[in-house]
Design a protein around this motif. Structure first.
Motif, PDB file in Angstrom:
ATOM      1  N   PHE A   4      -4.236  52.426 -58.960  1.00  0.00           N
ATOM      2  CA  PHE A   4      -5.317  53.392 -58.756  1.00  0.00           C
ATOM      3  C   PHE A   4      -4.769  54.677 -58.125  1.00  0.00           C
ATOM      4  CE2 PHE A   4      -7.807  49.931 -59.942  1.00  0.00           C
ATOM      5  CZ  PHE A   4      -9.124  50.316 -60.132  1.00  0.00           C
ATOM      6  N   ASP A   5      -3.807  54.524 -57.217  1.00  0.00           N
ATOM      7  CA  ASP A   5      -3.165  55.699 -56.623  1.00  0.00           C
ATOM      8  C   ASP A   5      -2.430  56.507 -57.684  1.00  0.00           C
ATOM      9  OD1 ASP A   5      -4.083  54.996 -54.103  1.00  0.00           O
ATOM     10  OD2 ASP A   5      -2.229  53.957 -53.557  1.00  0.00           O
ATOM     11  N   GLU A   6      -1.755  55.819 -58.606  1.00  0.00           N
ATOM     12  CA  GLU A   6      -1.049  56.504 -59.703  1.00  0.00           C
ATOM     13  C   GLU A   6      -2.049  57.256 -60.588  1.00  0.00           C
ATOM     14  OE1 GLU A   6       2.277  56.703 -60.807  1.00  0.00           O
ATOM     15  OE2 GLU A   6       2.858  55.920 -58.850  1.00  0.00           O
ATOM     16  N   ARG A   7      -3.153  56.643 -60.881  1.00  0.00           N
ATOM     17  CA  ARG A   7      -4.171  57.279 -61.725  1.00  0.00           C
ATOM     18  C   ARG A   7      -4.734  58.519 -61.030  1.00  0.00           C
ATOM     19  NH1 ARG A   7      -7.073  51.651 -63.828  1.00  0.00           N
ATOM     20  NH2 ARG A   7      -5.125  50.799 -64.621  1.00  0.00           N
ATOM     21  N   LYS A   8      -4.992  58.399 -59.739  1.00  0.00           N
ATOM     22  CA  LYS A   8      -5.497  59.545 -58.967  1.00  0.00           C
ATOM     23  C   LYS A   8      -4.486  60.685 -58.978  1.00  0.00           C
ATOM     24  CE  LYS A   8      -6.967  60.738 -54.290  1.00  0.00           C
ATOM     25  NZ  LYS A   8      -7.163  60.196 -52.935  1.00  0.00           N
ATOM     26  N   ARG A   9      -3.217  60.352 -58.750  1.00  0.00           N
ATOM     27  CA  ARG A   9      -2.175  61.390 -58.786  1.00  0.00           C
ATOM     28  C   ARG A   9      -2.115  62.046 -60.165  1.00  0.00           C
ATOM     29  NH1 ARG A   9       0.535  58.190 -55.187  1.00  0.00           N
ATOM     30  NH2 ARG A   9       1.697  56.975 -56.714  1.00  0.00           N
ATOM     31  N   GLY A  10      -2.262  61.260 -61.208  1.00  0.00           N
ATOM     32  CA  GLY A  10      -2.242  61.801 -62.565  1.00  0.00           C
ATOM     33  C   GLY A  10      -3.373  62.783 -62.810  1.00  0.00           C
ATOM     34  N   VAL A  11      -4.570  62.435 -62.358  1.00  0.00           N
ATOM     35  CA  VAL A  11      -5.722  63.330 -62.530  1.00  0.00           C
ATOM     36  C   VAL A  11      -5.515  64.617 -61.741  1.00  0.00           C
ATOM     37  CG1 VAL A  11      -8.177  63.622 -62.011  1.00  0.00           C
ATOM     38  CG2 VAL A  11      -7.377  61.532 -63.081  1.00  0.00           C
ATOM     39  N   LEU A  12      -5.106  64.485 -60.489  1.00  0.00           N
ATOM     40  CA  LEU A  12      -4.904  65.677 -59.661  1.00  0.00           C
ATOM     41  C   LEU A  12      -3.784  66.554 -60.221  1.00  0.00           C
ATOM     42  CD1 LEU A  12      -5.316  64.104 -56.105  1.00  0.00           C
ATOM     43  CD2 LEU A  12      -6.993  65.436 -57.413  1.00  0.00           C
ATOM     44  N   SER A  13      -2.745  65.949 -60.767  1.00  0.00           N
ATOM     45  CA  SER A  13      -1.655  66.704 -61.376  1.00  0.00           C
ATOM     46  C   SER A  13      -2.139  67.445 -62.619  1.00  0.00           C
ATOM     47  CB  SER A  13      -0.510  65.749 -61.728  1.00  0.00           C
ATOM     48  OG  SER A  13       0.506  66.418 -62.408  1.00  0.00           O
ATOM     49  N   ALA A  14      -2.926  66.764 -63.457  1.00  0.00           N
ATOM     50  CA  ALA A  14      -3.458  67.405 -64.668  1.00  0.00           C
ATOM     51  C   ALA A  14      -4.375  68.571 -64.307  1.00  0.00           C
ATOM     52  CB  ALA A  14      -4.203  66.377 -65.515  1.00  0.00           C
ATOM     53  N   LEU A  15      -5.203  68.397 -63.277  1.00  0.00           N
ATOM     54  CA  LEU A  15      -6.065  69.493 -62.835  1.00  0.00           C
ATOM     55  C   LEU A  15      -5.225  70.672 -62.353  1.00  0.00           C
ATOM     56  CD1 LEU A  15      -8.818  67.503 -60.897  1.00  0.00           C
ATOM     57  CD2 LEU A  15      -9.126  68.793 -63.025  1.00  0.00           C
ATOM     58  N   GLU A  17      -2.210  71.487 -63.221  1.00  0.00           N
ATOM     59  CA  GLU A  17      -1.577  72.136 -64.375  1.00  0.00           C
ATOM     60  C   GLU A  17      -2.506  73.150 -65.028  1.00  0.00           C
ATOM     61  OE1 GLU A  17       0.026  69.421 -67.276  1.00  0.00           O
ATOM     62  OE2 GLU A  17       1.060  68.270 -65.715  1.00  0.00           O
ATOM     63  N   HIS A  18      -3.801  72.924 -64.913  1.00  0.00           N
ATOM     64  CA  HIS A  18      -4.793  73.826 -65.507  1.00  0.00           C
ATOM     65  C   HIS A  18      -5.423  74.732 -64.452  1.00  0.00           C
ATOM     66  CE1 HIS A  18      -4.336  70.812 -68.674  1.00  0.00           C
ATOM     67  NE2 HIS A  18      -4.624  71.820 -69.477  1.00  0.00           N
ATOM     68  N   HIS A  19      -4.760  74.826 -63.292  1.00  0.00           N
ATOM     69  CA  HIS A  19      -5.203  75.693 -62.195  1.00  0.00           C
ATOM     70  C   HIS A  19      -6.615  75.348 -61.724  1.00  0.00           C
ATOM     71  CE1 HIS A  19      -1.592  77.869 -63.153  1.00  0.00           C
ATOM     72  NE2 HIS A  19      -2.016  78.017 -64.396  1.00  0.00           N
ATOM     73  N   LEU A  20      -6.882  74.049 -61.667  1.00  0.00           N
ATOM     74  CA  LEU A  20      -8.160  73.544 -61.167  1.00  0.00           C
ATOM     75  C   LEU A  20      -7.884  72.638 -59.988  1.00  0.00           C
ATOM     76  CD1 LEU A  20      -9.714  72.542 -64.609  1.00  0.00           C
ATOM     77  CD2 LEU A  20     -10.311  74.546 -63.251  1.00  0.00           C
ATOM     78  N   GLU A  21      -8.829  72.556 -59.118  1.00  0.00           N
ATOM     79  CA  GLU A  21      -8.688  71.617 -58.005  1.00  0.00           C
ATOM     80  C   GLU A  21     -10.039  70.981 -57.728  1.00  0.00           C
ATOM     81  OE1 GLU A  21      -9.012  74.158 -53.983  1.00  0.00           O
ATOM     82  OE2 GLU A  21      -7.150  74.456 -55.084  1.00  0.00           O
ATOM     83  N   ILE A  22      -9.983  69.880 -57.017  1.00  0.00           N
ATOM     84  CA  ILE A  22     -11.192  69.162 -56.670  1.00  0.00           C
ATOM     85  C   ILE A  22     -11.279  69.076 -55.151  1.00  0.00           C
ATOM     86  CG2 ILE A  22     -10.040  66.923 -56.884  1.00  0.00           C
ATOM     87  CD1 ILE A  22     -12.697  65.787 -57.873  1.00  0.00           C
ATOM     88  N   ASN A  26     -15.392  65.534 -52.829  1.00  0.00           N
ATOM     89  CA  ASN A  26     -15.851  65.041 -54.132  1.00  0.00           C
ATOM     90  C   ASN A  26     -15.022  63.874 -54.639  1.00  0.00           C
ATOM     91  OD1 ASN A  26     -17.981  66.787 -54.280  1.00  0.00           O
ATOM     92  ND2 ASN A  26     -16.936  68.271 -55.558  1.00  0.00           N
ATOM     93  N   ILE A  27     -14.090  63.382 -53.837  1.00  0.00           N
ATOM     94  CA  ILE A  27     -13.320  62.201 -54.215  1.00  0.00           C
ATOM     95  C   ILE A  27     -13.979  61.009 -53.546  1.00  0.00           C
ATOM     96  CG2 ILE A  27     -11.091  61.029 -54.078  1.00  0.00           C
ATOM     97  CD1 ILE A  27      -9.768  63.805 -54.127  1.00  0.00           C
ATOM     98  N   LEU A  28     -14.517  60.122 -54.366  1.00  0.00           N
ATOM     99  CA  LEU A  28     -15.263  58.974 -53.869  1.00  0.00           C
ATOM    100  C   LEU A  28     -14.456  57.704 -54.085  1.00  0.00           C
ATOM    101  CD1 LEU A  28     -18.676  59.822 -55.585  1.00  0.00           C
ATOM    102  CD2 LEU A  28     -17.845  60.600 -53.370  1.00  0.00           C
ATOM    103  N   ALA A  29     -14.445  56.838 -53.116  1.00  0.00           N
ATOM    104  CA  ALA A  29     -13.772  55.542 -53.242  1.00  0.00           C
ATOM    105  C   ALA A  29     -14.820  54.446 -53.186  1.00  0.00           C
ATOM    106  CB  ALA A  29     -12.749  55.368 -52.134  1.00  0.00           C
ATOM    107  N   VAL A  30     -14.819  53.585 -54.201  1.00  0.00           N
ATOM    108  CA  VAL A  30     -15.734  52.445 -54.250  1.00  0.00           C
ATOM    109  C   VAL A  30     -14.957  51.230 -54.745  1.00  0.00           C
ATOM    110  CG1 VAL A  30     -17.809  53.846 -54.643  1.00  0.00           C
ATOM    111  CG2 VAL A  30     -16.512  52.995 -56.597  1.00  0.00           C
TER     112      VAL A  30
END
Length: 153
Positions: A4-15, A17-22, A26-30
């Motif tokens: 799950f940590d790898e997936r989160k890093r992947g999403v944040l990295s992709a964002l 790369e497109h000059h987007l951030e979260i 807005n990051i929820l853990a369940v």
């Protein structure tokens, strides 16, 4: 969980790369199961709605079960997919195809991963504790109807 940590890093990295951030808010853990995530997810979504900031327009979930729970909770709050909000899961479980609308997800070749794991365990190199291997495999984006396609500028 490490994956799950790898997936989160992947999403944040992709964002990035497109000059987007979260926003961190807005990051929820369940919990990563269909039923155990429902109550904590509803509570966190209500907090997001009540904080006065713009509500997220897309949710990337660490697994398909969380994505399905998210879609259910958001639908109960009156949101429509993909008109109001988009959802993406990870794992491409069978339930992602029977979800309405069908869940956009990330597919992982689990059969191939299992085969490589068996091959590694049975290889002569496995007997040496000084040798280790780490294998990463590509994923496939399975675009379905839970996401609105963004128009290019």
């Amino acid at each position: 969980m490490h994956n799950f940590d790898e997936r989160k890093r992947g999403v944040l990295s992709a964002l990035a790369e497109h000059h987007l951030e979260i926003s961190k808010s807005n990051i929820l853990a369940v919990p990563p199961t269909l039923f155990s995530s429902q109550l904590p997810l509803r509570e966190k979504l209500h907090k997001l709605m009540d904080n006065g900031q713009p509500f997220p327009t897309a949710f990337f979930c660490g697994c398909d079960y969380i994505a399905i729970s998210t879609m259910r909770a958001l639908a109960e709050l009156g949101f429509s997919f993909p008109e109001d909000v988009s959802a993406v899961g990870f794992d491409n479980i069978n339930e992602s195809l029977i979800q309405t609308p069908e869940l956009t997800t990330v597919h992982v070749e689990k059969q191939q991963m299992a085969q490589w794991a068996v091959d590694l365990l049975t290889s002569p190199f496995h007997t040496s504790s000084a040798v280790s291997a780490k294998i990463k495999i590509d994923t496939l984006f399975m675009e379905r109807s839970s996401c609105k396609r963004l128009k290019s500028p």
